[in-house]
Write a protein that holds these residues in place. Structure first.
Motif, PDB file in Angstrom:
ATOM      1  N   HIS A  71       0.805  -1.219   0.000  1.00  0.00           N
ATOM      2  CA  HIS A  71       0.000   0.000   0.000  1.00  0.00           C
ATOM      3  C   HIS A  71       0.841   1.274   0.000  1.00  0.00           C
ATOM      4  O   HIS A  71       0.295   2.372   0.060  1.00  0.00           O
ATOM      5  CB  HIS A  71      -0.961  -0.009   1.203  1.00  0.00           C
ATOM      6  CG  HIS A  71      -2.004  -1.067   1.080  1.00  0.00           C
ATOM      7  ND1 HIS A  71      -1.913  -2.262   1.723  1.00  0.00           N
ATOM      8  CD2 HIS A  71      -3.146  -1.108   0.348  1.00  0.00           C
ATOM      9  CE1 HIS A  71      -2.962  -3.003   1.413  1.00  0.00           C
ATOM     10  NE2 HIS A  71      -3.717  -2.329   0.587  1.00  0.00           N
ATOM     11  N   ASN A  72       2.166   1.157  -0.069  1.00  0.00           N
ATOM     12  CA  ASN A  72       3.016   2.340  -0.071  1.00  0.00           C
ATOM     13  C   ASN A  72       3.045   3.043  -1.418  1.00  0.00           C
ATOM     14  O   ASN A  72       3.216   4.249  -1.489  1.00  0.00           O
ATOM     15  CB  ASN A  72       4.447   1.976   0.360  1.00  0.00           C
ATOM     16  CG  ASN A  72       4.482   1.504   1.800  1.00  0.00           C
ATOM     17  OD1 ASN A  72       3.762   2.028   2.638  1.00  0.00           O
ATOM     18  ND2 ASN A  72       5.295   0.510   2.072  1.00  0.00           N
ATOM     19  N   ASP A  73       2.917   2.306  -2.500  1.00  0.00           N
ATOM     20  CA  ASP A  73       2.932   2.886  -3.841  1.00  0.00           C
ATOM     21  C   ASP A  73       1.805   2.247  -4.638  1.00  0.00           C
ATOM     22  O   ASP A  73       1.805   1.029  -4.849  1.00  0.00           O
ATOM     23  CB  ASP A  73       4.282   2.628  -4.517  1.00  0.00           C
ATOM     24  CG  ASP A  73       4.312   3.112  -5.957  1.00  0.00           C
ATOM     25  OD1 ASP A  73       3.584   4.073  -6.295  1.00  0.00           O
ATOM     26  OD2 ASP A  73       5.067   2.523  -6.752  1.00  0.00           O
ATOM     27  N   VAL A  74       0.865   3.038  -5.079  1.00  0.00           N
ATOM     28  CA  VAL A  74      -0.308   2.492  -5.753  1.00  0.00           C
ATOM     29  C   VAL A  74       0.077   1.757  -7.031  1.00  0.00           C
ATOM     30  O   VAL A  74      -0.497   0.705  -7.347  1.00  0.00           O
ATOM     31  CB  VAL A  74      -1.374   3.586  -6.015  1.00  0.00           C
ATOM     32  CG1 VAL A  74      -0.867   4.656  -6.971  1.00  0.00           C
ATOM     33  CG2 VAL A  74      -2.667   2.959  -6.535  1.00  0.00           C
ATOM     34  N   LEU A  75       1.047   2.242  -7.785  1.00  0.00           N
ATOM     35  CA  LEU A  75       1.435   1.558  -9.015  1.00  0.00           C
ATOM     36  C   LEU A  75       2.036   0.190  -8.700  1.00  0.00           C
ATOM     37  O   LEU A  75       1.700  -0.812  -9.341  1.00  0.00           O
ATOM     38  CB  LEU A  75       2.406   2.406  -9.836  1.00  0.00           C
ATOM     39  CG  LEU A  75       2.854   1.773 -11.155  1.00  0.00           C
ATOM     40  CD1 LEU A  75       1.661   1.475 -12.061  1.00  0.00           C
ATOM     41  CD2 LEU A  75       3.842   2.701 -11.867  1.00  0.00           C
ATOM     42  N   ALA A  76       2.917   0.142  -7.704  1.00  0.00           N
ATOM     43  CA  ALA A  76       3.489  -1.151  -7.306  1.00  0.00           C
ATOM     44  C   ALA A  76       2.391  -2.089  -6.824  1.00  0.00           C
ATOM     45  O   ALA A  76       2.399  -3.289  -7.136  1.00  0.00           O
ATOM     46  CB  ALA A  76       4.536  -0.946  -6.219  1.00  0.00           C
ATOM     47  N   ALA A  77       1.434  -1.554  -6.080  1.00  0.00           N
ATOM     48  CA  ALA A  77       0.323  -2.370  -5.587  1.00  0.00           C
ATOM     49  C   ALA A  77      -0.516  -2.914  -6.740  1.00  0.00           C
ATOM     50  O   ALA A  77      -0.883  -4.096  -6.755  1.00  0.00           O
ATOM     51  CB  ALA A  77      -0.546  -1.551  -4.639  1.00  0.00           C
ATOM     52  N   LEU A  78      -0.824  -2.069  -7.722  1.00  0.00           N
ATOM     53  CA  LEU A  78      -1.618  -2.509  -8.873  1.00  0.00           C
ATOM     54  C   LEU A  78      -0.878  -3.564  -9.681  1.00  0.00           C
ATOM     55  O   LEU A  78      -1.468  -4.556 -10.119  1.00  0.00           O
ATOM     56  CB  LEU A  78      -1.987  -1.314  -9.749  1.00  0.00           C
ATOM     57  CG  LEU A  78      -3.088  -0.425  -9.192  1.00  0.00           C
ATOM     58  CD1 LEU A  78      -3.109   0.925  -9.898  1.00  0.00           C
ATOM     59  CD2 LEU A  78      -4.447  -1.119  -9.309  1.00  0.00           C
ATOM     60  N   ARG A  79       0.409  -3.353  -9.885  1.00  0.00           N
ATOM     61  CA  ARG A  79       1.193  -4.345 -10.639  1.00  0.00           C
ATOM     62  C   ARG A  79       1.210  -5.684  -9.910  1.00  0.00           C
ATOM     63  O   ARG A  79       1.030  -6.741 -10.519  1.00  0.00           O
ATOM     64  CB  ARG A  79       2.614  -3.835 -10.860  1.00  0.00           C
ATOM     65  CG  ARG A  79       2.698  -2.772 -11.923  1.00  0.00           C
ATOM     66  CD  ARG A  79       4.114  -2.271 -12.105  1.00  0.00           C
ATOM     67  NE  ARG A  79       4.189  -1.329 -13.205  1.00  0.00           N
ATOM     68  CZ  ARG A  79       5.109  -0.391 -13.315  1.00  0.00           C
ATOM     69  NH1 ARG A  79       6.056  -0.262 -12.388  1.00  0.00           N
ATOM     70  NH2 ARG A  79       5.112   0.424 -14.347  1.00  0.00           N
ATOM     71  N   ALA A  80       1.437  -5.636  -8.601  1.00  0.00           N
ATOM     72  CA  ALA A  80       1.467  -6.874  -7.820  1.00  0.00           C
ATOM     73  C   ALA A  80       0.096  -7.550  -7.804  1.00  0.00           C
ATOM     74  O   ALA A  80      -0.006  -8.768  -7.907  1.00  0.00           O
ATOM     75  CB  ALA A  80       1.932  -6.582  -6.402  1.00  0.00           C
ATOM     76  N   ALA A  81      -0.952  -6.752  -7.705  1.00  0.00           N
ATOM     77  CA  ALA A  81      -2.306  -7.297  -7.606  1.00  0.00           C
ATOM     78  C   ALA A  81      -2.779  -7.939  -8.899  1.00  0.00           C
ATOM     79  O   ALA A  81      -3.725  -8.734  -8.884  1.00  0.00           O
ATOM     80  CB  ALA A  81      -3.281  -6.200  -7.185  1.00  0.00           C
ATOM     81  N   THR A  82      -2.140  -7.600 -10.009  1.00  0.00           N
ATOM     82  CA  THR A  82      -2.629  -8.092 -11.306  1.00  0.00           C
ATOM     83  C   THR A  82      -1.584  -8.875 -12.097  1.00  0.00           C
ATOM     84  O   THR A  82      -1.877  -9.305 -13.210  1.00  0.00           O
ATOM     85  CB  THR A  82      -3.112  -6.911 -12.167  1.00  0.00           C
ATOM     86  OG1 THR A  82      -2.023  -6.000 -12.396  1.00  0.00           O
ATOM     87  CG2 THR A  82      -4.286  -6.184 -11.522  1.00  0.00           C
ATOM     88  N   SER A  83      -0.406  -9.073 -11.559  1.00  0.00           N
ATOM     89  CA  SER A  83       0.682  -9.656 -12.364  1.00  0.00           C
ATOM     90  C   SER A  83       0.335 -11.029 -12.934  1.00  0.00           C
ATOM     91  O   SER A  83       0.578 -11.296 -14.115  1.00  0.00           O
ATOM     92  CB  SER A  83       1.977  -9.715 -11.560  1.00  0.00           C
ATOM     93  OG  SER A  83       1.818 -10.558 -10.438  1.00  0.00           O
ATOM     94  N   THR A  84      -0.237 -11.915 -12.112  1.00  0.00           N
ATOM     95  CA  THR A  84      -0.582 -13.249 -12.601  1.00  0.00           C
ATOM     96  C   THR A  84      -1.682 -13.163 -13.653  1.00  0.00           C
ATOM     97  O   THR A  84      -1.609 -13.818 -14.700  1.00  0.00           O
ATOM     98  CB  THR A  84      -1.027 -14.150 -11.435  1.00  0.00           C
ATOM     99  OG1 THR A  84       0.046 -14.213 -10.492  1.00  0.00           O
ATOM    100  CG2 THR A  84      -1.382 -15.543 -11.913  1.00  0.00           C
ATOM    101  N   ARG A  85      -2.691 -12.346 -13.400  1.00  0.00           N
ATOM    102  CA  ARG A  85      -3.778 -12.181 -14.362  1.00  0.00           C
ATOM    103  C   ARG A  85      -3.242 -11.603 -15.673  1.00  0.00           C
ATOM    104  O   ARG A  85      -3.659 -12.020 -16.756  1.00  0.00           O
ATOM    105  CB  ARG A  85      -4.855 -11.267 -13.779  1.00  0.00           C
ATOM    106  CG  ARG A  85      -5.708 -11.904 -12.707  1.00  0.00           C
ATOM    107  CD  ARG A  85      -6.541 -10.838 -11.977  1.00  0.00           C
ATOM    108  NE  ARG A  85      -7.527 -11.384 -11.100  1.00  0.00           N
ATOM    109  CZ  ARG A  85      -7.319 -11.634  -9.805  1.00  0.00           C
ATOM    110  NH1 ARG A  85      -6.131 -11.406  -9.264  1.00  0.00           N
ATOM    111  NH2 ARG A  85      -8.295 -12.128  -9.063  1.00  0.00           N
ATOM    112  N   HIS A  86      -2.354 -10.631 -15.574  1.00  0.00           N
ATOM    113  CA  HIS A  86      -1.786  -9.996 -16.765  1.00  0.00           C
ATOM    114  C   HIS A  86      -1.052 -11.028 -17.619  1.00  0.00           C
ATOM    115  O   HIS A  86      -1.229 -11.089 -18.838  1.00  0.00           O
ATOM    116  CB  HIS A  86      -0.863  -8.864 -16.344  1.00  0.00           C
ATOM    117  CG  HIS A  86      -0.495  -7.943 -17.453  1.00  0.00           C
ATOM    118  ND1 HIS A  86       0.371  -6.903 -17.286  1.00  0.00           N
ATOM    119  CD2 HIS A  86      -0.856  -7.903 -18.756  1.00  0.00           C
ATOM    120  CE1 HIS A  86       0.526  -6.257 -18.426  1.00  0.00           C
ATOM    121  NE2 HIS A  86      -0.207  -6.864 -19.331  1.00  0.00           N
ATOM    122  N   ALA A  87      -0.222 -11.836 -16.992  1.00  0.00           N
ATOM    123  CA  ALA A  87       0.527 -12.858 -17.727  1.00  0.00           C
ATOM    124  C   ALA A  87      -0.421 -13.868 -18.375  1.00  0.00           C
ATOM    125  O   ALA A  87      -0.214 -14.266 -19.533  1.00  0.00           O
ATOM    126  CB  ALA A  87       1.503 -13.561 -16.788  1.00  0.00           C
TER     127      ALA A  87
END
Length: 195
Positions: free
Chosen positions: A8-24
């Protein structure tokens, strides 16, 4: 960090982490992911994107806050270019009808909408990469949806606005939820029957 773990410290990092598996997973599931994509694959790609994007654009247009505040981010409508590509003379007719996304249960929360817009805006970056890979192969079709405008400047503007407006733990969590839902909606359509 997995899709369920959020920084929750960086919204972009959070979004990337939250969607990385789905994105791949989505990158492998889309019609243009085949080794030698054809115009039929591009048509199916656009039909899938239309079923996802048209309801979302219509739903997002109801709002004037969050990412839909024109003072924060200029509004963009992507459907006319997508529809022009589908109607182009070089485009093969046919394709499988794709069920549109149901927006009736989406929350009105601006942070949630930032997450949805993260996926929409990010898809334009992927489109630019695909354009470079496919423009010559699929000519004479112009592939305008993939390559009509450089996404970099808008992406940078979007990221700056995202970071400025999604800062609390609750907002970051809501944005991640919206992004995951957008990926899930796309994945559900990409895994459906393709012609």
């Amino acid at each position: 960090m997995t899709d369920d773990q959020v920084d929750h410290n960086d919204v972009l990092a959070a979004l990337r982490a939250a969607t990385s598996t789905r994105h791949a997973t989505l990158d492998r599931a889309m019609p243009l992911a085949q080794p030698e994509p054809s115009l039929q694959a591009y048509r199916d790609h656009l039909l899938l994107l239309r079923a996802w994007l048209a309801p979302l654009e219509s739903w997002l247009a109801r709002f004037r806050d969050g990412p839909q505040d024109p003072a924060v981010l200029p509004p963009v409508t992507r459907l006319p270019v997508l529809d022009d590509d589908l109607a182009h003379d070089a485009m093969p007719r046919g394709g499988t009808e794709v069920t549109p996304v149901d927006t009736t249960s989406l929350p009105d929360d601006p942070a949630y909408r930032w997450g949805i817009c993260y996926v929409i805006e990010g898809s334009q970056l992927g489109g630019a990469v695909m354009y470079r890979q496919l423009a010559e192969r699929l000519a004479p079709h112009p592939l305008r949806y993939l390559g009509s405008r450089p996404p970099g400047p808008r992406w940078q503007q979007f990221l700056a606005a995202l970071r400025a407006h999604v800062r609390t733990e609750r907002e970051v969590a809501a944005a991640c939820e919206g992004a995951r839902r957008s990926f899930d909606d796309l994945l559900a359509r990409a895994k459906g029957p393709q012609s």
